[in-house]
Write an enzyme that holds these catalytic residues in place. Sequence first.
Site, PDB file in Angstrom:
ATOM      1  N   ASP A   1     -23.401 -47.094 -20.548  1.00 40.33           N
ATOM      2  CA  ASP A   1     -22.969 -45.797 -21.092  1.00 40.33           C
ATOM      3  C   ASP A   1     -24.167 -45.201 -21.823  1.00 40.33           C
ATOM      4  O   ASP A   1     -24.610 -45.723 -22.850  1.00 40.33           O
ATOM      5  CB  ASP A   1     -21.798 -45.979 -22.056  1.00 40.33           C
ATOM      6  CG  ASP A   1     -20.494 -46.297 -21.327  1.00 40.33           C
ATOM      7  OD1 ASP A   1     -20.520 -46.362 -20.088  1.00 40.33           O
ATOM      8  OD2 ASP A   1     -19.463 -46.481 -22.004  1.00 40.33           O
TER       9      ASP A   1
ATOM     10  N   HIS B   1     -19.383 -39.366 -17.735  1.00 45.05           N
ATOM     11  CA  HIS B   1     -18.873 -39.854 -19.027  1.00 45.05           C
ATOM     12  C   HIS B   1     -18.400 -38.675 -19.883  1.00 45.05           C
ATOM     13  O   HIS B   1     -18.261 -38.818 -21.104  1.00 45.05           O
ATOM     14  CB  HIS B   1     -19.976 -40.632 -19.741  1.00 45.05           C
ATOM     15  CG  HIS B   1     -19.495 -41.574 -20.798  1.00 45.05           C
ATOM     16  ND1 HIS B   1     -18.316 -42.298 -20.695  1.00 45.05           N
ATOM     17  CD2 HIS B   1     -20.048 -41.938 -21.998  1.00 45.05           C
ATOM     18  CE1 HIS B   1     -18.163 -43.044 -21.771  1.00 45.05           C
ATOM     19  NE2 HIS B   1     -19.188 -42.846 -22.586  1.00 45.05           N
TER      20      HIS B   1
ATOM     21  N   HIS C   1     -18.348 -36.122 -24.777  1.00 46.81           N
ATOM     22  CA  HIS C   1     -17.878 -37.370 -25.386  1.00 46.81           C
ATOM     23  C   HIS C   1     -16.701 -37.147 -26.327  1.00 46.81           C
ATOM     24  O   HIS C   1     -16.645 -37.690 -27.440  1.00 46.81           O
ATOM     25  CB  HIS C   1     -19.021 -38.072 -26.122  1.00 46.81           C
ATOM     26  CG  HIS C   1     -18.860 -39.564 -26.194  1.00 46.81           C
ATOM     27  ND1 HIS C   1     -18.337 -40.200 -27.287  1.00 46.81           N
ATOM     28  CD2 HIS C   1     -19.150 -40.549 -25.304  1.00 46.81           C
ATOM     29  CE1 HIS C   1     -18.326 -41.507 -27.094  1.00 46.81           C
ATOM     30  NE2 HIS C   1     -18.815 -41.761 -25.888  1.00 46.81           N
TER      31      HIS C   1
ATOM     32  N   HIS D   1     -24.948 -50.836 -23.539  1.00 49.28           N
ATOM     33  CA  HIS D   1     -25.513 -49.553 -23.949  1.00 49.28           C
ATOM     34  C   HIS D   1     -27.032 -49.635 -23.858  1.00 49.28           C
ATOM     35  O   HIS D   1     -27.644 -50.511 -24.477  1.00 49.28           O
ATOM     36  CB  HIS D   1     -25.052 -49.189 -25.371  1.00 49.28           C
ATOM     37  CG  HIS D   1     -23.622 -48.780 -25.422  1.00 49.28           C
ATOM     38  ND1 HIS D   1     -22.591 -49.687 -25.469  1.00 49.28           N
ATOM     39  CD2 HIS D   1     -23.043 -47.534 -25.403  1.00 49.28           C
ATOM     40  CE1 HIS D   1     -21.434 -49.040 -25.483  1.00 49.28           C
ATOM     41  NE2 HIS D   1     -21.682 -47.740 -25.437  1.00 49.28           N
TER      42      HIS D   1
END
Length: 256
Positions: free
Chosen positions: A73, A124, A128, A222
Amino acid sequence: MKYKIERLLCCLLVCAGVFTVCVSAKNAQHWYCVHAKDHTRPRVDSSLSYIEKYDGFYIAPNEKEKVIYLTFDAGYENGNVAKILDVLKEKQVPAAFFVLSHLIKKDTALVTRMFDEGHTVCNHTAHHKDMSAVDRATFEKELNELSAVCRDTTGREMAKFYRPPEGTFNEDNLKWAKEMGYKTIFWSFAYADWDNQKQMDREAAKEKILSNVHPGEVMLLHPTSDTNAAILKEVIDQCREMGYRFGTLDELVGQS
């Protein structure tokens, strides 16, 4: 504050080794995957069976094949995303990057590199947000806006894979994503690597990742993590020594 307390209590009630979702007062569901032992796959609670109906994925169906689907991500670059890409290129490992609009706009060359080096660039959302709290129009706008930014900025088409920010979702989200042509990708392993001010010790992080490797794993890391950038090469090597290979999300969804 109430929401955070509810989420904490929910985490404390999770049984070891079981995929679960926790439902808050606002009907959001929060994806958790508690680590299992002895390289066994976390069990799937029957309450989650509806996820598959909406093309939601969290682990490969084959319970024995030693394959890992490596996913990241990526919201921004701090020097570590490029280092991660360097390692993936050296080790010839495919990965999927779930990106935000900030990364595409500010570090276009980096995202273009992901495409050029054979990685899967995925959705994604643009900003966010907590997607469980939005209506359908906003949900569609978040995914469509990011896809358009990617197309307009890099000249490439983003893959039709979606990951809800922070794993927060509701059933409508899964339904809407499927109707937009997306497959929702969760994970079967993650650890606390997202806070750059609270990075886990490198050896401890490596041990946590390697001790929880399991067949069909969807690994979430990450790429902004200093620790991940430092240990990824060793993690890949040791996973391969354990007999694992690295697959793509196209392969993952094609198995179901």
